[in-house]
Design an enzyme around this catalytic site. Structure first.
Site, PDB file in Angstrom:
ATOM      1  N   GLU A  33       0.888  -1.164   0.000  1.00 50.87           N
ATOM      2  CA  GLU A  33       0.000   0.000   0.000  1.00 50.87           C
ATOM      3  C   GLU A  33       0.927   1.215   0.000  1.00 50.87           C
ATOM      4  O   GLU A  33       1.804   1.312   0.870  1.00 50.87           O
ATOM      5  CB  GLU A  33      -0.866  -0.024   1.261  1.00 50.87           C
ATOM      6  CG  GLU A  33      -1.924   1.046   1.215  1.00 50.87           C
ATOM      7  CD  GLU A  33      -2.803   1.089   2.469  1.00 50.87           C
ATOM      8  OE1 GLU A  33      -2.793   0.127   3.254  1.00 50.87           O
ATOM      9  OE2 GLU A  33      -3.483   2.110   2.627  1.00 50.87           O
ATOM     10  N   ARG A 257       5.196 -13.033   9.662  1.00 49.16           N
ATOM     11  CA  ARG A 257       5.839 -11.762   9.355  1.00 49.16           C
ATOM     12  C   ARG A 257       7.178 -11.677  10.078  1.00 49.16           C
ATOM     13  O   ARG A 257       7.431 -12.391  11.048  1.00 49.16           O
ATOM     14  CB  ARG A 257       4.946 -10.592   9.721  1.00 49.16           C
ATOM     15  CG  ARG A 257       4.673 -10.446  11.216  1.00 49.16           C
ATOM     16  CD  ARG A 257       3.612  -9.393  11.510  1.00 49.16           C
ATOM     17  NE  ARG A 257       4.037  -8.058  11.147  1.00 49.16           N
ATOM     18  CZ  ARG A 257       3.433  -7.312  10.204  1.00 49.16           C
ATOM     19  NH1 ARG A 257       2.400  -7.762   9.536  1.00 49.16           N
ATOM     20  NH2 ARG A 257       3.866  -6.106   9.957  1.00 49.16           N
ATOM     21  N   LYS A 267       4.626   0.548   9.358  1.00 47.96           N
ATOM     22  CA  LYS A 267       4.689   1.807   8.623  1.00 47.96           C
ATOM     23  C   LYS A 267       4.019   2.944   9.379  1.00 47.96           C
ATOM     24  O   LYS A 267       4.499   4.070   9.390  1.00 47.96           O
ATOM     25  CB  LYS A 267       3.973   1.638   7.274  1.00 47.96           C
ATOM     26  CG  LYS A 267       4.881   1.265   6.145  1.00 47.96           C
ATOM     27  CD  LYS A 267       4.126   1.279   4.830  1.00 47.96           C
ATOM     28  CE  LYS A 267       3.193   0.110   4.748  1.00 47.96           C
ATOM     29  NZ  LYS A 267       2.500  -0.020   3.461  1.00 47.96           N
TER      30      LYS A 267
END
Ligand code: ATP
Ligand code: MG
Length: 553
Positions: A33, A257, A267
């Site tokens: 994104e 992850r 982020k």
């Protein structure tokens, strides 16, 4: 998590799918994104997606998952592309979920026509209420049984901008009592009168992640859609939507992850550090972003090696920051040019070396790589050595410089300290030494035996430089376990700036060079560096073993 062939579980799945003929060619995608800069966690996803396609002759798309107009920017798109390239990967196609907005709208209409989606006027609080809890089934809302005609009309009105933000949503009609909360009539579209970085004002309704992601995968005929474990509960919805829309059956697979000690890998939180000026920007060398790591001197090879070494797991885990440091040292040891830099100087006067005379010594650029050649080092009457490398009252087995003692200057001569000069405060300002001309490195026939070797620079030729020494940005090992504000855990000593003296060859440093400042660490030129002011970043310290050996005594 590897089998006897050394395959990780995703490679096993891909091999099986190719062998069975399920696919002729695999297609993966990396779907960031564009709402921030990529970090090390993304590097792991990049290496995985591009790596699989590379190993199995497939292809990987770079797809920007840009369905949220409020947080996305073109600046981020450009940086992401740059980072992926720098890591060493090429994408088959550069794609944008926003390019599919028309198609996604048609998909939504199809669901409405099938009686599988409806427009809901409930507020988000009401919708949350209806959903129940994991232990309590949800209830049907009052708009659930609108006719397809009415839903079509209202959905079109939403698209045409006739309704306010938040006044209506489009929901899938699945089962409000479903065991999986995400299947309790999830929201597919919301109204947002906001300018999008690519589609501008064309749209005022935007699909949510669950409606855009799998559909985009399907449009691109992605075979293996790899994401992180938190999407496990989404898989059922992913399959349901594809199934009901009767479109290409992409499949989702999940892996753990990357979490790393002392490192914030989100982020949103990294953006907060930037916005609130805890760091100097996304590429502040203390950040775990790819751009920061590049600026700090990490190499793409070392990051790829790191991603390879940590492997792919099905369960969440925590990787030690030291693994990353190991990988970067391992690579830099092979490629870094050796240079000398004195961080905290003390002047050495060679009393038996004629004042005004100078000579050029040579030193190899990299003992690990003969092809790296050698460079000249000017030597003269006055030098600087590291303050740390002298002790007035040394303990036994101290092999560096002490009154009356001897030490070798790297690639130069053996010197002996004859006299210590101090200022009125008792601080040592100068060491008066003699050198042994026959002890020159490479042709030493002095017969002298010294154990210590120290670095030095010529005082006359040395170039002032700023060095930036970085430590971990956070003091807390497991930032996932904290309950208070993460900014409370910042390390106030994560940056130390020092004025130093560089050997003159370093004026030729370029941004792509990698250096080992002998006995100090791995460094690179910083972007702030100018012709008049050299600035170096410490990438990492030297491996402990090496410094122990060199600093012994
Ligand atoms: P963040 O939480 O930092 O914003 P994200 O998952 O929201 O990360 P995206 O841009 O949506 O960021 O992620 C792009 C891809 O990178 C996704 O497939 C995501 O699963 C993967 N990814 C993100 N963070 C990690 C991580 N720490 N380890 C491995 N993969 C990750
Ligand atoms: Mg995200």
């Amino acid at each position: 998590m590897a089998d006897e062939k050394g395959l990780n579980f995703l490679e096993e799945i891909v091999e099986k799918d190719l062998k069975s003929g399920k696919y002729q060619e695999i297609v993966t995608r990396f779907p960031p994104e564009p709402n921030g800069y990529l970090h090390l966690g993304h590097a792991k996803s990049i290496c995985l997606n591009f790596g699989l396609a590379k190993d199995y002759n497939g292809k990987t798309n770079l797809r920007f998952d840009d369905t949220n107009p409020l947080t996305e920017e073109t600046e981020y798109v450009d940086n992401i592309k740059n980072d992926v390239k720098w890591l060493g990967f090429d994408w088959a196609n550069e794609l944008y979920a926003s390019d599919y907005f028309d198609q996604l709208y048609e998909f939504a209409v199809k669901l409405i026509n099938k009686g599988l989606a409806y427009v809901d006027d409930s507020t988000s609080e009401e919708i949350a209420q209806q959903k129940g809890t994991p232990t309590q089934p949800g209830v049907d809302g009052p708009y659930r049984n609108r006719t397809a005609e009415e839903n079509l009309r209202l959905f079109e009105e939403m698209k045409e901008g006739k309704h306010l933000d938040g006044s209506k949503v489009l929901r899938a009609k699945i089962d409000m009592k479903h065991a999986n909360m995400l299947m309790r009539d999830p929201v597919l579209y919301r109204i947002k009168h906001a300018k999008h970085h690519r589609t501008g004002d064309k749209w005022c309704i935007y699909p949510l992640y669950d409606f855009a992601h799998g559909q985009s995968d399907s449009i691109e005929k992605v075979t293996h859609s790899i994401c992180t474990l938190e999407f496990v509960p989404h898989r059922e919805l992913y399959d349901w939507l594809i199934n009901k829309l009767e479109i290409y059956p992409s499949k989702q697979y999940e892996f753990a992850r990357l979490n790393m000690t002392y490192t914030m890998m989100s982020k949103r939180k990294l953006l907060q550090l930037v916005n609130e000026k805890y760091v100097k920007g996304w590429d502040d060398p203390r950040m775990p972003t790819i751009s920061a790591m590049r600026r700090r001197g990490f190499t793409p090879e070392s990051i790829r090696d790191f991603c390879e070494r940590i492997g792919v797991a099905k369960r969440d885990n925590m990787i030690d920051f030291g693994v990353l440091e190991f990988c970067v040292r391992d690579h830099l040891n092979k490629v870094a040019l050796r240079r000398m830099m004195v961080l905290d100087p003390i002047k050495v006067v060679i009393t038996n070396y004629e004042n005004g005379k100078e000579e050029l010594l040579t030193s190899e650029n990299n003992p690990e790589d003969e092809a790296a050649g050698s460079r000249n080092l000017p030597f003269c009457h006055e030098l600087y050595i590291e303050r740390d490398d002298f002790m007035e009252n040394p303990p036994k087995k101290y092999f560096r410089l002490a009154p009356g003692g001897m030490v070798r200057l790297k690639s130069a001569y053996i010197i002996q300290c004859d006299e210590v000069i101090k200022d009125e405060k008792g601080e040592v300002t100068e060491l008066r030494c003699t050198y042994f001309p026959e002890s020159k490195s490479g042709s030493d026939n002095s017969g002298l035996k010294v154990k210590g070797v120290i670095h030095w620079v010529s005082a006359k030729h040395a170039v002032p430089a700023e060095v930036r020494l970085y430590d971990r940005l956070f003091n807390t090992e497991d930032l996932g376990a904290i309950e208070d504000d993460f900014t409370n855990h910042l390390n106030p000593e994560s940056l130390k700036v020092q004025q130093a003296y560089a050997e003159p060859e370093l004026v030729n440093a370029t941004i792509n060079d990698r250096f080992q400042f002998m006995r100090i660490g791995y460094f690179c030129l910083d972007l702030d560096s100018t012709k008049d002011k050299l600035v170096f970043n410490r990438t990492t310290t030297l491996r402990d073993m090496w410094s122990k050996e060199q600093k012994k005594g």
